[in-house]
Enzyme design. Structure first.
Site, PDB file in Angstrom:
ATOM      1  N   CYS A 147      37.394  -6.896 -31.805  1.00 13.73           N
ATOM      2  CA  CYS A 147      38.693  -7.267 -31.252  1.00 13.73           C
ATOM      3  C   CYS A 147      39.567  -7.899 -32.331  1.00 13.73           C
ATOM      4  CB  CYS A 147      38.540  -8.293 -30.137  1.00 13.73           C
ATOM      5  SG  CYS A 147      37.605  -7.666 -28.745  1.00 13.73           S
ATOM      6  N   GLY A 194      40.898  -2.724 -32.477  1.00 15.70           N
ATOM      7  CA  GLY A 194      40.610  -2.363 -31.088  1.00 15.70           C
ATOM      8  C   GLY A 194      41.699  -1.522 -30.483  1.00 15.70           C
ATOM      9  N   ASN A 247      37.631 -13.089 -30.094  1.00 18.19           N
ATOM     10  CA  ASN A 247      36.983 -12.062 -30.922  1.00 18.19           C
ATOM     11  C   ASN A 247      35.583 -12.549 -31.253  1.00 18.19           C
ATOM     12  OD1 ASN A 247      37.360 -10.960 -34.390  1.00 18.19           O
ATOM     13  ND2 ASN A 247      36.305  -9.975 -32.712  1.00 18.19           N
ATOM     14  N   GLY A 248      34.583 -11.760 -30.912  1.00 17.89           N
ATOM     15  CA  GLY A 248      33.209 -12.144 -31.199  1.00 17.89           C
ATOM     16  C   GLY A 248      32.308 -11.811 -30.043  1.00 17.89           C
ATOM     17  N   TYR A 295      34.176  -2.348 -43.713  1.00 18.21           N
ATOM     18  CA  TYR A 295      34.743  -1.371 -42.771  1.00 18.21           C
ATOM     19  C   TYR A 295      35.910  -1.889 -41.942  1.00 18.21           C
ATOM     20  CZ  TYR A 295      34.952   1.610 -38.584  1.00 18.21           C
ATOM     21  OH  TYR A 295      35.375   2.401 -37.558  1.00 18.21           O
TER      22      TYR A 295
HETATM   23  P1  AMP Z   1      27.700   7.904 -38.121  1.00 14.80           P
HETATM   24  O1  AMP Z   1      27.814   9.349 -38.209  1.00 14.80           O
HETATM   25  O2  AMP Z   1      27.305   7.442 -36.759  1.00 14.80           O
HETATM   26  O3  AMP Z   1      26.774   7.398 -39.162  1.00 14.80           O
HETATM   27  O4  AMP Z   1      29.134   7.280 -38.364  1.00 14.80           O
HETATM   28  C1  AMP Z   1      29.581   6.948 -39.631  1.00 14.80           C
HETATM   29  C2  AMP Z   1      31.059   6.634 -39.581  1.00 14.80           C
HETATM   30  O5  AMP Z   1      31.342   5.645 -38.578  1.00 14.80           O
HETATM   31  C3  AMP Z   1      31.551   6.086 -40.894  1.00 14.80           C
HETATM   32  O6  AMP Z   1      32.558   6.958 -41.349  1.00 14.80           O
HETATM   33  C4  AMP Z   1      32.129   4.716 -40.578  1.00 14.80           C
HETATM   34  O7  AMP Z   1      33.413   4.586 -41.156  1.00 14.80           O
HETATM   35  C5  AMP Z   1      32.239   4.670 -39.082  1.00 14.80           C
HETATM   36  N1  AMP Z   1      31.855   3.353 -38.527  1.00 14.80           N
HETATM   37  C6  AMP Z   1      31.138   2.380 -39.083  1.00 14.80           C
HETATM   38  N2  AMP Z   1      30.981   1.323 -38.259  1.00 14.80           N
HETATM   39  C7  AMP Z   1      31.621   1.629 -37.112  1.00 14.80           C
HETATM   40  C8  AMP Z   1      31.847   0.945 -35.862  1.00 14.80           C
HETATM   41  N3  AMP Z   1      31.358  -0.265 -35.645  1.00 14.80           N
HETATM   42  N4  AMP Z   1      32.572   1.594 -34.924  1.00 14.80           N
HETATM   43  C9  AMP Z   1      33.061   2.831 -35.127  1.00 14.80           C
HETATM   44  N5  AMP Z   1      32.890   3.519 -36.284  1.00 14.80           N
HETATM   45  C10 AMP Z   1      32.176   2.951 -37.274  1.00 14.80           C
END
Ligand code: AMP
Length: 459
Positions: free
Chosen positions: A2, A28, A103-104, A243
């Site tokens: 968030c 979000g 947030n948290g 990220y």
């Molecule tokens: P995956 O294929 O599930 O390993 O997704 C990898 C991708 O998800 C990467 O390109 C990241 O930028 C993105 N990513 C990393 N953490 C999150 C998160 N918490 N929520 C949504 N996307 C994420």
């Protein structure tokens, strides 16, 4: 995850808070909300979807003037994704109208909820934030002291903005898991998840709200700031820099962009001697790490993907026969850039491995000869209990497979993860600061007690 914002002592509080919220939209996209007070009766607007959906309520910015506002954007993958859990939450209690944005993730939420239920509390929402409102409503006295007393009972991650009349309160848990910063614009204070939101609305970043600190602001003055709990050790989420946060936000004295460039430089060091025609980011997060890699390795930087920014979340779970369309919809390789090339491809992280696998498939289809896949963080082996939406351990590819097994599954020529040591160096800019981060998702070492009853679905 968030994003939160608060603005006080300003005739344009609602507009500024809305603009700040749009800046925090990346934290979000599922729901947005804003609470306005200070002139007329406190009012809260909440909506599913982007911040822009709030503006359909023309009363929000025009008809309901106020001098203080708090706002919230929310993202969660849990089943509790509904308007009822959109924030801010507003209550009318012994202290008058009070609103909270969080947030948290409050890890002892089930235990406290149970205790409150036994005392006769009625719950309107299903999210952890609501217990804080109950705790506040049950205590008499000065609001700041009541907030402090209530926060003492909570465990886990909480960066908060609280609004009552013209008073804006900011608070951060003792570990400082999620960021929270203080800024100023003319005679008004701003509290925000990230510095970029302060700067976008014309303000200046002053300082971080410290772990365990409560700041009380009224009429353009800090009325009081104190520590409700002594911090043993700061544990700010390092994944914010990997990220989550915007590249133009400042964390630990430098922009997130600079940290990401450093991550790329360190990756290039780890992969010294690698031969490739181009370095390519997975947009958008991989961009700055790829730039750092290209500079440090002297390999040409190329943007070989076109990202479609209009793919909504509704497209995330396509039916089987539309899977290929979806894979190409969000990111499409430019054939003439990748065809016949040896490529170093940089992304920030691998979570489940599923989207990465699809993406790599699309890249090969476009003619990539060799792919060296490099990630600007270590393998994610532990689920987050402090607000980042990671799946349970059984769905984390790195928790259940070796690097070699992942390489084979993804079908790449080499697979390299940034080492934890290098990640910490990239984010802290000084070896002395290596203890300020929570790195639990990479190490499995959680700064707070985790059990099978620990709550995980906050935002
Ligand atoms: P995956 O294929 O599930 O390993 O997704 C990898 C991708 O998800 C990467 O390109 C990241 O930028 C993105 N990513 C990393 N953490 C999150 C998160 N918490 N929520 C949504 N996307 C994420």
């Amino acid at each position: 995850m968030c994003g939160i914002i608060g603005v006080e002592n300003n005739e344009n509080a609602a507009v500024l808070a809305s603009a700040g919220l749009i800046t925090l939209q990346h934290r979000g996209e599922e729901s947005a909300g804003i609470t306005i007070s200070g002139k007329e009766k406190m009012k809260t607007f909440r909506s599913m979807g982007l911040v822009s959906t709030l503006f359909n309520e023309d009363t929000l910015l025009n008809k309901l003037p106020g001098t203080a506002a708090i706002g919230h954007v929310r993202y969660t993958t849990s089943a509790k994704s509904s308007l009822i859990n959109a924030q801010p939450f507003q209550i009318n209690c012994i202290h008058g109208n009070v609103a909270v944005a969080h947030n948290g993730n409050i890890t002892n939420f089930p235990k406290i909820r149970e205790m409150l239920l036994k005392k006769g509390a009625i719950f309107n929402h299903t999210s952890d934030t609501e217990i804080l409102l109950h705790l506040i409503a049950m205590s008499k006295g000065n609001l700041a002291d009541v907030v402090a007393k209530s926060l003492h009972k909570l465990e886990g991650a909480f960066s908060l903005v609280i609004l009552k009349d013209k008073t804006l309160i900011g608070a951060r848990d003792e570990n400082g898991f999620r960021p929270l910063v203080l800024g100023k614009i003319d005679g008004s204070y701003i509290i925000s998840s990230e510095t970029s939101a302060i700067e976008v609305i014309g303000g200046t970043y002053i300082r971080d709200i410290m772990p365990g600190e409560i700041v009380v602001i009224e009429n353009g003055k800090i009325k009081k700031s104190f520590f409700y709990k002594k911090t043993k050790q700061q544990h700010t989420c390092i994944f914010e820099q990997v990220y989550f946060s915007r590249p133009d936000s400042i964390m630990f004295g430098k922009t997130v962009k600079e940290a990401r460039v450093k991550m790329g430089e360190f990756l290039a060091k780890q992969m010294k001697g690698i031969k490739a025609d181009i370095v390519m980011p997975v947009p958008d997060t991989g961009y700055y790490a790829a730039l750092g890699f290209a500079r440090a390795s002297n390999i040409l930087f190329e943007n070989g993907f076109v990202r479609n920014h209009y793919v909504g979340r509704s497209f995330i779970k396509p039916s089987q026969n539309l899977r290929d369309v979806t894979a190409r919809l969000k990111l499409r390789p430019i054939k003439e850039v990748v065809n016949g090339k040896d490529i170093v491809l940089i992304d920030d992280s691998i979570v489940r491995g599923t989207t990465s696998k699809r993406l790599l498939g699309v890249l090969k289809e476009a003619g990539a000869k060799k792919i060296h896949f490099a990630l600007s963080c270590p393998p994610i082996i532990g689920s987050c209990y402090y607000g980042i939406d990671t799946p349970t351990k059984s769905h984390l590819i790195a928790a259940n497979n070796s690097v070699e097994e992942m390489r084979k599954y993804l079908g790449v020529d080499t697979l390299t993860f940034l080492s934890l040591e290098n990640l910490v160096k990239a984010c802290s800019f000084s070896a002395k600061k290596d203890k300020v981060f929570c790195t639990a998702c990479f190490t499995g070492r959680y700064p707070t007690k985790i059990s099978k009853n620990t709550y995980k679905e906050g935002c």
